[in-house]
Scaffold this motif. Structure first.
Motif, PDB file in Angstrom:
ATOM      1  N   THR A  22       0.838  -1.207   0.000  1.00 34.30           N
ATOM      2  CA  THR A  22       0.000   0.000   0.000  1.00 34.30           C
ATOM      3  C   THR A  22       0.865   1.246   0.000  1.00 34.30           C
ATOM      4  N   GLY A  23       1.922   1.228   0.827  1.00 35.68           N
ATOM      5  CA  GLY A  23       2.838   2.357   0.856  1.00 35.68           C
ATOM      6  C   GLY A  23       3.564   2.552  -0.459  1.00 35.68           C
ATOM      7  N   MET A  24       4.012   1.443  -1.072  1.00 38.01           N
ATOM      8  CA  MET A  24       4.726   1.541  -2.343  1.00 38.01           C
ATOM      9  C   MET A  24       3.829   2.108  -3.436  1.00 38.01           C
ATOM     10  N   GLN A  25       2.572   1.659  -3.482  1.00 36.58           N
ATOM     11  CA  GLN A  25       1.659   2.144  -4.512  1.00 36.58           C
ATOM     12  C   GLN A  25       1.209   3.577  -4.247  1.00 36.58           C
ATOM     13  N   ALA A  26       1.389   4.036  -3.012  1.00 35.03           N
ATOM     14  CA  ALA A  26       1.064   5.431  -2.701  1.00 35.03           C
ATOM     15  C   ALA A  26       2.203   6.371  -3.085  1.00 35.03           C
ATOM     16  N   GLY A  27       3.313   5.793  -3.588  1.00 43.44           N
ATOM     17  CA  GLY A  27       4.421   6.614  -4.046  1.00 43.44           C
ATOM     18  C   GLY A  27       5.543   6.769  -3.040  1.00 43.44           C
ATOM     19  N   PHE A  29       8.966   5.822  -0.838  1.00 41.71           N
ATOM     20  CA  PHE A  29      10.202   5.093  -1.024  1.00 41.71           C
ATOM     21  C   PHE A  29      10.161   3.844  -0.153  1.00 41.71           C
ATOM     22  N   ILE A  30      11.025   2.870  -0.458  1.00 41.51           N
ATOM     23  CA  ILE A  30      11.054   1.630   0.309  1.00 41.51           C
ATOM     24  C   ILE A  30      11.286   1.927   1.787  1.00 41.51           C
ATOM     25  N   THR A  31      12.192   2.849   2.075  1.00 42.23           N
ATOM     26  CA  THR A  31      12.505   3.191   3.462  1.00 42.23           C
ATOM     27  C   THR A  31      11.265   3.628   4.228  1.00 42.23           C
ATOM     28  N   ASP A  32      10.387   4.398   3.577  1.00 40.88           N
ATOM     29  CA  ASP A  32       9.161   4.863   4.230  1.00 40.88           C
ATOM     30  C   ASP A  32       8.115   3.748   4.299  1.00 40.88           C
ATOM     31  N   ALA A  33       8.044   2.918   3.261  1.00 42.09           N
ATOM     32  CA  ALA A  33       7.016   1.872   3.199  1.00 42.09           C
ATOM     33  C   ALA A  33       7.226   0.779   4.234  1.00 42.09           C
ATOM     34  N   VAL A  34       8.478   0.554   4.660  1.00 40.85           N
ATOM     35  CA  VAL A  34       8.731  -0.520   5.638  1.00 40.85           C
ATOM     36  C   VAL A  34       8.564  -0.046   7.085  1.00 40.85           C
ATOM     37  N   LEU A  35       8.489   1.254   7.305  1.00 42.77           N
ATOM     38  CA  LEU A  35       8.389   1.754   8.678  1.00 42.77           C
ATOM     39  C   LEU A  35       7.163   1.221   9.430  1.00 42.77           C
ATOM     40  N   PRO A  36       5.947   1.208   8.833  1.00 43.69           N
ATOM     41  CA  PRO A  36       4.788   0.723   9.595  1.00 43.69           C
ATOM     42  C   PRO A  36       4.869  -0.755   9.975  1.00 43.69           C
TER      43      PRO A  36
END
Length: 389
Positions: A22-27, A29-36
């Motif tokens: 969901t984070g990746m498709q929201a645009g 970066f990987i670093t931000d998408a793995v935080l949750p």
């Protein structure tokens, strides 16, 4: 996914993987998408590569049909406490027959019920991959491969097949099926090296994003090109460069501030993380320890931790500018200082273990080190009088 399923890992947690996607498709970066989901960028990259950049269907919209890992953990705890099936079922909100079936199916022989091993067994049992159309229909696959080598796009291939074989449904294939057969190797159809025939030539599919979706990661930022020219010559103290040093698994960080004229360094303690609101408060507090004469400007990169830069600007009384993307040389003094700091804070270190006192000691030692650029004077010698104002 091409990973070993004999043990528990994030790869058997579709619920967590869907949060990442969901984070990746929201645009993001990987670093931000793995935080949750509290995992590392390296693991996120592995998830992305194993899936070929294609978001899996698995784990979407389960709507309570399957037990979650959290429910399995509750079952294990309550079972160890000796509670009955009905008591466990009432506690987690399912029927007693569901609990009975879970214990019967997902308990390894010779051991008690464990949430991690139950999750692995359930994941393996639920894996019923349907053979891809391009895997079973050899004639269709040969045609698609031949057209790909001619540099036809998947949409062109699909449209041409509909035109040439209007009454033969077995010779129909959608563009999405072609893309997934190229990028998702577990489907066992087209070879991934055929992706080189696509217009992009990408070996990993990237989620489509709306135009400009990533441009507003830091809203209304002021570019470094608008920074006053006198900042460039480093003649006047009070102009700073800033950045983050990231710790193990991207789970911790320390902020760094370096004064351009004197190389004087300050470290920002971020014990609770480095999201925008945490960075805002810690950075503001650190800058406010400086006299006003040393608060002219701050130059940072375009990290999301600076989304609240306007608040910092007002509360700390300092102008803030942002570097161009992928241009670390625009903060050259800060980059060099971060390299020196790695002597004290090695890569792969959990930075959350350092207290504010520890960081102040490291900064003091660095500021007491003579520098060649300064004619072997020390940063503290050049700035000490200004700090006392």
């Amino acid at each position: 996914m091409g990973v070993d399923m004999t043990g528990y890992s994030i790869f058997v947690r579709p619920d967590l993987l869907q949060v990442f996607w969901t984070g990746m498709q929201a645009g993001e970066f990987i670093t931000d998408a793995v935080l949750p989901i509290e995992t590392s960028r390296r693991t996120g990259l592995r998830v992305l590569l194993d899936a070929g950049g294609v978001r899996p269907r698995r784990g979407r919209n389960l709507q309570g049909r399957c037990l979650s890992f959290t429910q399995r953990e509750e079952i294990a705890v309550l079972r160890a406490q000796g509670q009955s099936l009905r008591q466990i079922a009432a506690a987690i909100g399912v029927s007693a027959s569901t609990v009975s079936r879970e214990l019967r199916r997902n308990t390894r022989p010779g051991t008690g019920y464990r949430a991690t091993s139950a999750q692995v067994l359930a994941y393996q049992r639920a894996s019923r991959p349907k053979p891809a159309k391009l895997h079973t229909n050899l004639a269709l696959r040969a045609r698609v491969e031949a057209d790909l080598k001619k540099k036809y796009s998947p949409e062109q291939i699909s449209g041409r097949l509909r035109r040439q074989f209007p009454d033969q449904w077995e010779m129909r294939v959608s563009p999405e099926t072609i893309y997934q057969s190229l990028y998702v190797q577990s489907r066992g159809a087209l070879k991934r090296d055929l992706t080189a025939c696509l217009r992009t030539g990408r070996a990993v599919r990237r989620p489509s994003r709306k135009a400009g979706q990533r441009k507003n990661r830091v809203p209304d930022m002021i570019n470094i090109s608008e920074r006053p020219k006198h900042v460039e010559d480093r003649a006047v103290p009070g102009n700073w460069e800033g950045d983050l040093i990231i710790g193990k698994g991207n789970r911790s960080a320390i902020g760094t501030l370096v004064e351009r004229s004197t190389n004087y360094t300050m470290l920002i303690h971020l014990p609770d993380g480095y999201k925008a609101e945490q960075m805002r408060d810690a950075l503001t507090a650190k800058i406010k320890t400086l006299p006003e004469a040393l608060r002219h400007s701050l130059t940072w990169d375009q990290g999301t931790e600076m989304r609240d830069w306007k608040t910092v600007k007002v509360d700390a009384g300092i102008e803030i500018f942002f570097c161009d993307p992928h241009s670390p040389w625009q903060r050259g003094i800060n980059e060099n200082t971060n390299g020196l700091l790695r002597q004290y804070l090695p890569k792969g270190t959990d930075l959350s273990v350092y207290s504010e006192t520890d960081l102040d000691w490291i900064a003091a030692e660095l500021n007491d080190r003579p520098r060649k650029r300064l004619g072997f004077q020390k940063p503290i010698e050049l700035i000490e009088d200004l700090l006392l104002q």
